[in-house]
Motif scaffolding. Structure first.
Motif, PDB file in Angstrom:
ATOM      1  N   ARG A  41      -8.470   2.988  -3.145  1.00 19.98           N
ATOM      2  CA  ARG A  41      -8.004   2.661  -4.495  1.00 19.98           C
ATOM      3  C   ARG A  41      -7.375   1.277  -4.418  1.00 19.98           C
ATOM      4  O   ARG A  41      -6.445   1.049  -3.646  1.00 19.98           O
TER       5      ARG A  41
ATOM      6  N   GLY B  22     -11.613   2.178  -7.769  1.00 21.71           N
ATOM      7  CA  GLY B  22     -11.653   3.121  -6.663  1.00 21.71           C
ATOM      8  C   GLY B  22     -13.068   3.287  -6.183  1.00 21.71           C
ATOM      9  O   GLY B  22     -14.023   3.256  -6.981  1.00 21.71           O
TER      10      GLY B  22
ATOM     11  N   SER C 142       0.824  -1.220   0.000  1.00 21.97           N
ATOM     12  CA  SER C 142       0.000   0.000   0.000  1.00 21.97           C
ATOM     13  C   SER C 142       0.851   1.261   0.000  1.00 21.97           C
ATOM     14  O   SER C 142       0.381   2.326   0.370  1.00 21.97           O
TER      15      SER C 142
ATOM     16  N   ILE D  89      -7.520  -1.851 -11.718  1.00 25.70           N
ATOM     17  CA  ILE D  89      -7.586  -0.884 -10.631  1.00 25.70           C
ATOM     18  C   ILE D  89      -9.027  -0.395 -10.506  1.00 25.70           C
ATOM     19  O   ILE D  89      -9.680  -0.080 -11.502  1.00 25.70           O
TER      20      ILE D  89
ATOM     21  N   GLU E  88      -2.171   3.090  -3.348  1.00 30.09           N
ATOM     22  CA  GLU E  88      -3.228   2.136  -3.677  1.00 30.09           C
ATOM     23  C   GLU E  88      -2.977   0.849  -2.912  1.00 30.09           C
ATOM     24  O   GLU E  88      -1.845   0.546  -2.521  1.00 30.09           O
TER      25      GLU E  88
ATOM     26  N   ARG F  23      -5.902  -2.371  -6.325  1.00 32.23           N
ATOM     27  CA  ARG F  23      -5.288  -2.971  -7.518  1.00 32.23           C
ATOM     28  C   ARG F  23      -5.142  -4.473  -7.319  1.00 32.23           C
ATOM     29  O   ARG F  23      -4.757  -4.953  -6.251  1.00 32.23           O
TER      30      ARG F  23
END
Length: 799
Positions: free
Chosen positions: A771, A780, A717, A778, A721, A773
């Motif tokens: 956010r 959000g 992180s 990806i 993200e 991934r």
């Protein structure tokens, strides 16, 4: 399917032994276990409550328990003036700018180092407890274990007189060590208990069931005391020759507590109060509260990497198979999960609020002359100790480090002004429990980034917790002071115009002085530590090495963001922004590697254990795969060159490489580095092994680094993200992890099958934008405070 071979037969044998002993072990249980007593310290099992520590040998006829208390130190706090250092700073800098590195090295060594002061001291053991039993000449069905889930070490075996059971734990709520002895037959316990210390202490019997130990460490060091008290069921007790003698007891409970003058002037009175409290509460209540307190922390994270029959082998046998590199051990992924949870266990046991931070050995040291003084090395080791606290859901365990950073300002402010002519505070490469700012250990001490790196943990805590009160009251004041130090320390490089700091080193490597480069084959023969390079051809002192630039850039950036969040110090923020823009950039060298120094010097130690210039990749985030791909490629080349020359050869160094490979999202290389650490740098009790010329040495940072590496392979992180499974190796094909934490105030559960994400869950502690991934996808979404979000394998939110 596990192949039927020699190893399988060994597994079958141990299953029979364990079941016949009525101790049912299941694959994946969080236990270290062994079928024989510890012959040496590196086989004993550690317990602790952050302050009190013990190593349990599990010997049948004479139990040995090696004892520690975290503040038992020789030495004291002090400051040694060095006015000649500030006087010579301009000349050393100019010599470096003129390319006269040998002359700069010599002058720095003469004016910027001092002889080791005995007042620095070292961490010392409290002593030993020996329990000598009668009637145990032969024993069988032996089993000893450390249960990570309960934090209890236990031993059990049979004799002709019956079955003997022992338990030992260190309670944080009650601040006592507890030993429980029991037989399955009436009047079975006959033993003698002694409390000893090799140096500078006296043991006395206080009454028929109590021993005291009192002493003081060398060089005006800490005064300490301990009390040991026994309570019997059945039988009788008396003291004789300052030992406790127990006859025909059904069971025995022994309470031990220790305190020092570092924490309390009335340390023996504190011992007595703790013993009295333990006696009033009793064994069962203390045990119950101990387990509840430990599990409140330990059970926050669960990890399953799959199991095989190999998981049922004794721990030392499993490690032996790793070291033999047998084919079947490629799928003992459960050992990596055990190592991960062991690191979390050790942190709980060695660092609690109101204790000292974990030192080089955590809190477990049997030696009166320990390696590197068992001190705080702040050029990676102390920092690595606390890498797992946030993502492994143990945030409050870093409080001792934060308290320690505050104490560092006392001598650090004096050193900043007197040695460098700067505001703020500074910390060199090593310190003791009094947080001295000492220029010891030769030119290794000529390094100004110790406090800057340590304070990164303050910023990380804010990123994970989003706690603005903590940011305002604890983090920002320290970060600001360090930033002020660097603002005053920086000078303009006459050739490049960049702002650089120094004179300083890149821990702990050296470069070959330009014009003195040997032939390439000579460099290859130098190996990992550069022993083949003449000392007059290499140097360590320079201006603006890469790590220094990275740490300064981090501190400036953290202060800029913090002042914006808190809406304070606009003028100061503007100055930081301007100065940050003028810092020396990271550069790529002639081999495609990330340069370690401002100039593209040849390394004197191409396989050095430190990779200091990769700080910007891990633990920092200035280098990322997608944000700075060219620098990431250069960092990878740096790793490859280090490994080609034998790098990563100590436990903590191997752990750092695992973390770096995880940041590069290379799961196979990360797994290889983790396995290398287990194979080459681990004792039978899974404590980290730091090899050195005079023998193997326990150093705990490698355990904490390994735990953090496993977490970072599963969750990242640091780039703004939440990245699920960024470095999952193929051998961890199926599994799950629950309770890892991510920056932004999120808690994350991840499940995967056949090497692919199957589902995930995100818990938002504080609300805000998430956010996320996975692979190349990806998403959000906004989150609410305390809300949970379930996602499927395609990152679609399900309800």
């Amino acid at each position: 399917m596990f192949m039927e071979n020699k190893s399988f037969k060994a597994v079958s044998f141990y299953v029979i032994i364990v079941i016949s002993f009525n101790v049912i072990l299941e694959a994946g249980e969080l236990k270290l276990w062994y079928d024989e007593p510890a012959k040496q310290w590196s086989q004993a099992l550690p317990v602790g409550n952050g302050r009190l520590g013990a190593m349990v040998f599990g010997r049948a006829d004479q139990e040995l328990i090696q004892l520690n208390e975290d503040s038992i130190w020789a030495g004291q706090g002090y400051y040694k003036p060095m006015p000649q250092m500030l006087e010579n700073l301009p000349q050393v800098r100019q010599l470096i700018f003129d390319g006269k590195y040998r002359e700069a090295q010599d002058l720095a060594k003469k004016t910027m180092t001092i002889k080791n002061d005995p007042r620095f001291g070292s961490y010392r053991p409290l002593g030993d407890m020996k329990i000598t039993f009668e009637g145990i000449e032969n024993f069988q069905k032996y089993h000893r274990q450390l249960d990570l889930d309960t934090a209890i070490a236990s031993t059990r075996f049979d004799t002709v007189n019956g079955t003997y059971t022992r338990e030992l734990f260190c309670s944080y709520p009650d601040q006592v060590m507890v030993v429980f002895l029991k037989g399955d037959q009436p009047n079975q316990i006959f033993c003698e208990i002694e409390l000893t210390r090799q140096h500078r202490a006296v043991t006395k019997a206080i009454d028929d069931s109590t021993l005291s130990l009192k002493g003081q460490c060398e060089h005006g060091g800490v005064k300490f005391g301990a009390l040991a008290r026994v309570v019997l069921t059945g039988g009788s007790v008396k003291t004789e020759n300052d030992k406790i003698k127990i006859t025909a007891a059904d069971s025995v409970v022994l309470y031990l507590t220790a305190n020092t003058s570092y924490y309390h002037d009335d340390y023996m009175e504190i011992c007595q109060k703790q013993i009295d409290k333990a006696l009033s509460r009793g064994y069962e209540k203390i045990r119950k509260d101990h387990i509840a307190d430990h599990q409140r922390l330990f059970r926050r994270v669960r990890l399953d990497l799959g199991t095989t029959e190999v998981s049922l082998l004794p721990t030392d046998e499993r490690l032996k198979l790793i070291k033999e590199d047998t084919e079947e051990m490629k799928d003992d992924s459960d050992l990596a999960a055990l190592l991960f949870q062991y690191g979390r266990y050790l942190l709980i046991a060695s660092s609690r609020p109101a204790t000292l931070p974990a030192n080089l050995q955590g809190i477990w040291n049997p030696l009166f002359d320990p390696p590197w003084f068992s001190d705080y090395h702040v050029n990676i080791n102390t920092q690595m100790n606390y890498w797992p606290v946030e993502n492994c859901n143990l945030a409050e365990l870093a409080e001792p480090l934060y308290d320690f950073i505050d104490r560092c300002t006392k001598y650090g402010r004096i050193a900043a002004k007197e040695r460098y002519g700067c505001r703020g505070f500074v910390l060199s490469s090593c310190t003791n429990i009094w947080a001295v700012s000492e220029m010891r250990s030769g030119l290794v001490g000529l390094w100004q980034e110790g406090a800057g790196w340590a304070c990164r943990q303050l910023w990380e805590h804010y990123l994970f917790s989003q706690d603005k009160e903590f940011l305002a009251e604890r983090a920002y004041p320290r970060l600001k002071e360090i930033a002020q130090f660097y603002l005053d320390l920086l000078v303009e490089h006459p050739k490049y115009g960049w702002l650089v700091s120094g004179p300083t080193i890149s821990p702990e490597n050296m470069f070959i002085i330009p014009g003195e480069e040997p032939e390439p084959d000579h460099l290859a023969r130098a190996g990992r530590e550069g022993s083949g390079i003449d000392s007059d051809k290499k140097a360590s002192v320079s201006m603006g090495p890469t790590m220094a630039n990275q740490i300064i850039r981090d501190i400036f950036t953290q202060c800029i963001y913090a002042s914006e969040i808190l809406k304070v110090d606009q003028k100061f923020r503007s100055e930081l922004i301007e100065k940050r823009s003028r810092l020396a950039p990271m550069q790529i060298g002639k081999y495609g590697q990330l340069q370690e120094w401002l100039e593209d010097f040849e390394e004197a130690k191409p396989g050095h254990r430190h990779v200091s210039h990769l700080y910007g990749l891990q633990p920092g985030s200035q280098i990322t795969l997608r944000g700075t791909p060219e620098l990431a490629a250069a960092a990878r080349k740096t790793l490859e060159r280090r490994l080609e020359h034998g790098g990563g050869w100590t436990g903590w160094s191997a752990a750092w490489l695992t973390n770096i490979w995880a940041r590069l999202e290379d799961g196979e290389q990360a797994y290889k580095a983790l396995k290398s650490q287990m194979r080459n740098c681990m004792f039978d009790n899974l404590l980290d092994n730091h090899y050195r010329a005079d023998g193997a040495v326990f150093q705990i940072d490698g355990n904490f680094g390994a735990a953090n590496a496993v977490a970072e392979m599963l969750l990242a992180s640091h780039t703004g993200e939440i990245h699920l499974l960024p470095a999952l190796p193929k051998y961890w094909e199926d599994g799950y992890v629950k309770g890892l934490c991510a920056r932004g105030g999120f808690e994350v559960d991840i499940y995967w099958q056949n090497g692919k994400l199957s589902k995930a869950a995100i818990s938002s502690k504080y609300g805000g934008r998430c956010r996320l991934r996975y692979g190349g996808k990806i998403i959000g979404f906004d989150t609410g405070i305390g809300k949970n979000y379930n996602l499927d394998s395609s990152l679609k939110i399900t309800f």
